[in-house]
Design a protein around this motif. Structure first.
Motif, PDB file in Angstrom:
ATOM      1  N   ALA A 416       0.845  -1.203   0.000  1.00  0.00           N
ATOM      2  CA  ALA A 416       0.000   0.000   0.000  1.00  0.00           C
ATOM      3  C   ALA A 416       0.876   1.248   0.000  1.00  0.00           C
ATOM      4  CB  ALA A 416      -0.918  -0.002   1.211  1.00  0.00           C
ATOM      5  N   GLU A 417       0.415   2.263  -0.683  1.00  0.00           N
ATOM      6  CA  GLU A 417       1.181   3.507  -0.800  1.00  0.00           C
ATOM      7  C   GLU A 417       0.322   4.700  -0.399  1.00  0.00           C
ATOM      8  OE1 GLU A 417       4.312   3.851  -1.712  1.00  0.00           O
ATOM      9  OE2 GLU A 417       4.812   1.888  -2.503  1.00  0.00           O
ATOM     10  N   GLY A 418       0.958   5.714   0.139  1.00  0.00           N
ATOM     11  CA  GLY A 418       0.328   7.011   0.344  1.00  0.00           C
ATOM     12  C   GLY A 418      -0.698   7.102   1.447  1.00  0.00           C
ATOM     13  N   LEU A 419      -0.753   6.125   2.346  1.00  0.00           N
ATOM     14  CA  LEU A 419      -1.763   6.152   3.409  1.00  0.00           C
ATOM     15  C   LEU A 419      -1.351   7.045   4.568  1.00  0.00           C
ATOM     16  CD1 LEU A 419      -2.853   2.409   3.494  1.00  0.00           C
ATOM     17  CD2 LEU A 419      -3.950   4.314   2.330  1.00  0.00           C
ATOM     18  N   ILE A 420      -0.062   7.192   4.799  1.00  0.00           N
ATOM     19  CA  ILE A 420       0.415   8.085   5.854  1.00  0.00           C
ATOM     20  C   ILE A 420       1.567   8.925   5.312  1.00  0.00           C
ATOM     21  CG2 ILE A 420      -0.235   6.569   7.767  1.00  0.00           C
ATOM     22  CD1 ILE A 420       2.827   5.888   7.950  1.00  0.00           C
ATOM     23  N   THR A 421       1.786  10.063   5.958  1.00  0.00           N
ATOM     24  CA  THR A 421       2.899  10.937   5.582  1.00  0.00           C
ATOM     25  C   THR A 421       3.726  11.253   6.812  1.00  0.00           C
ATOM     26  OG1 THR A 421       1.687  12.981   6.052  1.00  0.00           O
ATOM     27  CG2 THR A 421       1.422  12.023   3.843  1.00  0.00           C
ATOM     28  N   ARG A 422       4.914  11.806   6.587  1.00  0.00           N
ATOM     29  CA  ARG A 422       5.773  12.206   7.704  1.00  0.00           C
ATOM     30  C   ARG A 422       5.088  13.262   8.563  1.00  0.00           C
ATOM     31  NH1 ARG A 422      10.168  14.133   3.423  1.00  0.00           N
ATOM     32  NH2 ARG A 422       9.101  12.413   2.371  1.00  0.00           N
ATOM     33  N   GLU A 423       4.258  14.102   7.934  1.00  0.00           N
ATOM     34  CA  GLU A 423       3.523  15.121   8.685  1.00  0.00           C
ATOM     35  C   GLU A 423       2.506  14.479   9.625  1.00  0.00           C
ATOM     36  OE1 GLU A 423       5.314  16.892   5.142  1.00  0.00           O
ATOM     37  OE2 GLU A 423       3.903  15.213   5.349  1.00  0.00           O
ATOM     38  N   ASP A 424       1.843  13.403   9.149  1.00  0.00           N
ATOM     39  CA  ASP A 424       0.908  12.674  10.012  1.00  0.00           C
ATOM     40  C   ASP A 424       1.624  12.154  11.256  1.00  0.00           C
ATOM     41  OD1 ASP A 424      -1.237  12.967   8.217  1.00  0.00           O
ATOM     42  OD2 ASP A 424      -0.665  11.143   7.128  1.00  0.00           O
ATOM     43  N   VAL A 425       2.791  11.556  11.035  1.00  0.00           N
ATOM     44  CA  VAL A 425       3.542  10.951  12.139  1.00  0.00           C
ATOM     45  C   VAL A 425       4.001  12.018  13.126  1.00  0.00           C
ATOM     46  CG1 VAL A 425       5.612   9.633  12.749  1.00  0.00           C
ATOM     47  CG2 VAL A 425       4.264   8.994  10.721  1.00  0.00           C
ATOM     48  N   GLU A 426       4.585  13.089  12.618  1.00  0.00           N
ATOM     49  CA  GLU A 426       5.073  14.154  13.503  1.00  0.00           C
ATOM     50  C   GLU A 426       3.932  14.747  14.324  1.00  0.00           C
ATOM     51  OE1 GLU A 426       7.286  18.545  13.317  1.00  0.00           O
ATOM     52  OE2 GLU A 426       6.639  17.551  11.467  1.00  0.00           O
ATOM     53  N   LYS A 427       2.809  15.028  13.678  1.00  0.00           N
ATOM     54  CA  LYS A 427       1.665  15.628  14.364  1.00  0.00           C
ATOM     55  C   LYS A 427       1.133  14.696  15.453  1.00  0.00           C
ATOM     56  CE  LYS A 427      -3.069  17.231  13.572  1.00  0.00           C
ATOM     57  NZ  LYS A 427      -4.161  17.385  12.571  1.00  0.00           N
ATOM     58  N   ALA A 428       1.012  13.404  15.144  1.00  0.00           N
ATOM     59  CA  ALA A 428       0.448  12.454  16.101  1.00  0.00           C
ATOM     60  C   ALA A 428       1.374  12.250  17.296  1.00  0.00           C
ATOM     61  CB  ALA A 428       0.171  11.119  15.405  1.00  0.00           C
ATOM     62  N   VAL A 429       2.686  12.171  17.056  1.00  0.00           N
ATOM     63  CA  VAL A 429       3.647  12.027  18.151  1.00  0.00           C
ATOM     64  C   VAL A 429       3.557  13.231  19.087  1.00  0.00           C
ATOM     65  CG1 VAL A 429       6.107  11.995  18.756  1.00  0.00           C
ATOM     66  CG2 VAL A 429       5.248  10.520  16.922  1.00  0.00           C
ATOM     67  N   THR A 430       3.481  14.418  18.522  1.00  0.00           N
ATOM     68  CA  THR A 430       3.384  15.640  19.327  1.00  0.00           C
ATOM     69  C   THR A 430       2.103  15.645  20.140  1.00  0.00           C
ATOM     70  OG1 THR A 430       4.667  16.860  17.678  1.00  0.00           O
ATOM     71  CG2 THR A 430       3.370  18.155  19.235  1.00  0.00           C
ATOM     72  N   GLU A 431       0.986  15.284  19.506  1.00  0.00           N
ATOM     73  CA  GLU A 431      -0.300  15.260  20.210  1.00  0.00           C
ATOM     74  C   GLU A 431      -0.288  14.252  21.346  1.00  0.00           C
ATOM     75  OE1 GLU A 431      -5.076  14.454  19.325  1.00  0.00           O
ATOM     76  OE2 GLU A 431      -3.648  14.576  17.652  1.00  0.00           O
ATOM     77  N   LEU A 432       0.365  13.102  21.113  1.00  0.00           N
ATOM     78  CA  LEU A 432       0.386  12.053  22.128  1.00  0.00           C
ATOM     79  C   LEU A 432       1.185  12.467  23.362  1.00  0.00           C
ATOM     80  CD1 LEU A 432      -0.479   9.039  22.650  1.00  0.00           C
ATOM     81  CD2 LEU A 432       1.850   8.432  21.930  1.00  0.00           C
ATOM     82  N   LEU A 433       2.263  13.219  23.168  1.00  0.00           N
ATOM     83  CA  LEU A 433       3.205  13.463  24.253  1.00  0.00           C
ATOM     84  C   LEU A 433       3.154  14.870  24.842  1.00  0.00           C
ATOM     85  CD1 LEU A 433       6.399  11.628  22.945  1.00  0.00           C
ATOM     86  CD2 LEU A 433       4.631  10.765  24.471  1.00  0.00           C
ATOM     87  N   GLU A 434       2.525  15.815  24.175  1.00  0.00           N
ATOM     88  CA  GLU A 434       2.612  17.197  24.647  1.00  0.00           C
ATOM     89  C   GLU A 434       1.241  17.795  24.938  1.00  0.00           C
ATOM     90  OE1 GLU A 434       4.840  19.579  21.919  1.00  0.00           O
ATOM     91  OE2 GLU A 434       6.556  18.201  21.877  1.00  0.00           O
ATOM     92  N   GLY A 435       1.167  18.644  25.963  1.00  0.00           N
ATOM     93  CA  GLY A 435      -0.046  19.396  26.248  1.00  0.00           C
ATOM     94  C   GLY A 435      -0.886  18.815  27.361  1.00  0.00           C
ATOM     95  N   ALA A 436      -1.932  19.560  27.723  1.00  0.00           N
ATOM     96  CA  ALA A 436      -2.805  19.172  28.833  1.00  0.00           C
ATOM     97  C   ALA A 436      -3.557  17.874  28.544  1.00  0.00           C
ATOM     98  CB  ALA A 436      -3.800  20.312  29.109  1.00  0.00           C
TER      99      ALA A 436
END
Length: 482
Positions: A416-436
């Motif tokens: 499979a191709e094109g289902l995720i991007t580096r931007e998806d990964v970066e955004k999700a990692v940040t959301e998981l670990l940072e903020g209230a």
């Protein structure tokens, strides 16, 4: 537990797949700790995978042994040595694998007839419905072991009853559920609701309907409403005896649980020790899922962009030339990452204080392992029960973040191709670990971990295990008196 003058003997019949055998071996240890003699059906290759774990258990005085049978590869039309689900080379041959598994009925029955003490109970994976005939001939009770979550089992059962002919990509609410959950129809199929295996599907349903009870690798505090609903619907007792991974108390058990590692245990531990608490993302997608080179590269670039330390497990068959070239071009040197090739000691890694998040496919074993140590999850479901496990983690338990929310894909192929991007990964990692919200998510995860530990240390799971053993022995006595 005291059993008088008799020695209970439980026979465990797993599906030969990493995700099924690992918890079955853990269950064997839990039973043995209750004074039960345990026999586990296996084959030469699968014995080799788990020999170190069983040797450690035996050295500790636990009575666990293997029933090693030859897997009939040739008779089932499989390549020689294809003794494990993980090694089946194509989707078309999975049916052959199940047929090969069923050919073990007669050899297992012959073996068990000669055993002393004779079996008191059979606990068999849902994928081995032919064990009902063995239990009937030996006049012993039989429990069905379900590897997925009870949430998955209940959702697929309810959708199947009320929306059997729905389009695969239709979105619908799961009927008769204590929570409002919207699913894509094709993501809410039972494990055997696929063309070409209708006979196996019917046999599995029949084996469940005639079982003396069901065994789940879960705990009541995690899935109370779903366990109660499933039990009521089936009119059968459900024994929730997990998370069984918590039976691995010693570091050696955590490290040898599964395949052999290519990296020394101390190297991994020292690397993790050097990182700050809850700062590391652990990335692993299980033993079956495989990715295209482009997806792996996007994951790598997203992890790099997140500027977070990570442990990333890449399977040997995923190490294509493009991936190897990408990694060799200074990736590890310029990131804060550790790349493990092949198998990784997942429980050992997840339980380390420096691990703050787990990027996972949402296989039920991996999900429970994260829950049991209080690690929030970054989810990316690929197939089968993983989509509904993701719903449970993200929407109901609220201890995870979806990498790609509301996706309609029903099976993620390795090309499979094109289902995720580096931007998806970066955004999700940040959301998981940072903020209230991340802090609240961690708090909920830690609370669930405390409940999981309590359930296994004298709580609900410990009680269910003991009640299940006594129930089996009562049924055995009734059969003997009849």
């Amino acid at each position: 537990m005291s059993y008088g003058n008799r020695k209970p003997h439980f026979v465990l019949v797993p599906l030969f797949a990493q995700g099924h055998m690992i918890p079955m071996i853990d269950l064997a240890r839990l039973l043995a700790l209750q004074g039960v003699a345990v026999s586990v059906m296996t084959t030469p290759q699968n014995t080799a995978r788990f020999k170190a774990v069983i040797d450690r258990a035996n050295a500790a005085g636990l009575l666990i042994r293997f029933i090693e049978l030859r897997f009939p590869c040739a008779e089932a039309g499989l390549p020689e040595g294809c003794e494990c689900y993980d090694h089946v080379p194509s989707l078309e041959l999975y049916k052959n694998f199940y047929e090969g598994l069923s050919l073990l009925r007669e050899p297992l029955l012959l073996y068990l007839r000669q055993q002393c003490p004779k079996p008191s109970c059979i606990i068999s994976d849902a994928s081995t419905p032919w064990t009902r005939e063995i239990a009937r001939e030996l006049r012993v009770p039989r429990y069905v072991y379900h590897a997925p979550s009870c949430f998955f089992l209940l959702c697929t059962r309810n959708v199947g009853k009320h929306k059997p002919g729905a389009d695969a990509f239709e979105r619908l609410l799961v009927p008769d559920l204590p929570h409002e959950v919207e699913v894509v129809r094709g993501q809410a199929l039972g494990l055997f609701d696929y063309p070409g295996i209708e006979k196996l599907r019917d046999e599995v349903a029949e084996a469940e309907s005639t079982a003396d009870g069901l065994v789940m690798n879960s705990f009541r505090e995690l899935e109370t409403a779903f366990i109660d609903s499933y039990q009521k619907d089936l009119e059968k007792k459900v024994w929730a005896i997990g998370p069984v991974c918590l039976s691995n108390k010693e570091t050696g058990d955590k490290f040898t649980r599964g395949n052999k590692m290519n990296v020394d245990e101390n190297y991994i531990r020292n690397w993790l020790d050097a990182k700050e608490t809850a700062s590391v993302i652990y990335v692993s997608f299980g033993s079956i899922a495989s990715h295209s080179a482009s997806h792996l590269i996007e994951i790598g670039l997203g992890l790099e962009a997140s500027k977070r330390p990570f442990v990333w497990v890449i399977r040997d068959k995923e190490m294509r030339p493009e991936v190897a070239r990408f990694l060799s071009e200074g990736f590890e040197e310029r990131t804060k990452g550790l790349i493990l090739r092949g198998w990784a000691p997942q429980v050992l890694i997840l339980s380390h204080p420096s691990v703050g998040g787990f990027m996972t496919h949402c296989g039920w074993n991996s999900t429970l392992e994260a829950v049991s140590v209080g690690v929030p999850m970054l989810t990316w479901a690929h197939f089968f029960d993983q989509f509904l496990n993701e719903k449970l983690v993200v929407e109901i338990l609220r201890i995870g973040v979806a990498l790609k929310a509301n996706t309609s894909i029903v099976y993620m192929a390795d090309d499979a191709e094109g289902l995720i991007t580096r931007e998806d990964v970066e955004k999700a990692v940040t959301e998981l670990l940072e903020g209230a919200e991340a802090e609240e998510r961690r708090k909920r995860a830690k609370e669930l971990a405390a409940k999981a530990k309590e359930s296994m240390e004298g709580g609900s799971s410990c009680e269910d295990l003991r009640f299940m053993i006594r129930h089996a022995l009562e049924l055995t006595d009734e059969a003997s008196d009849a």
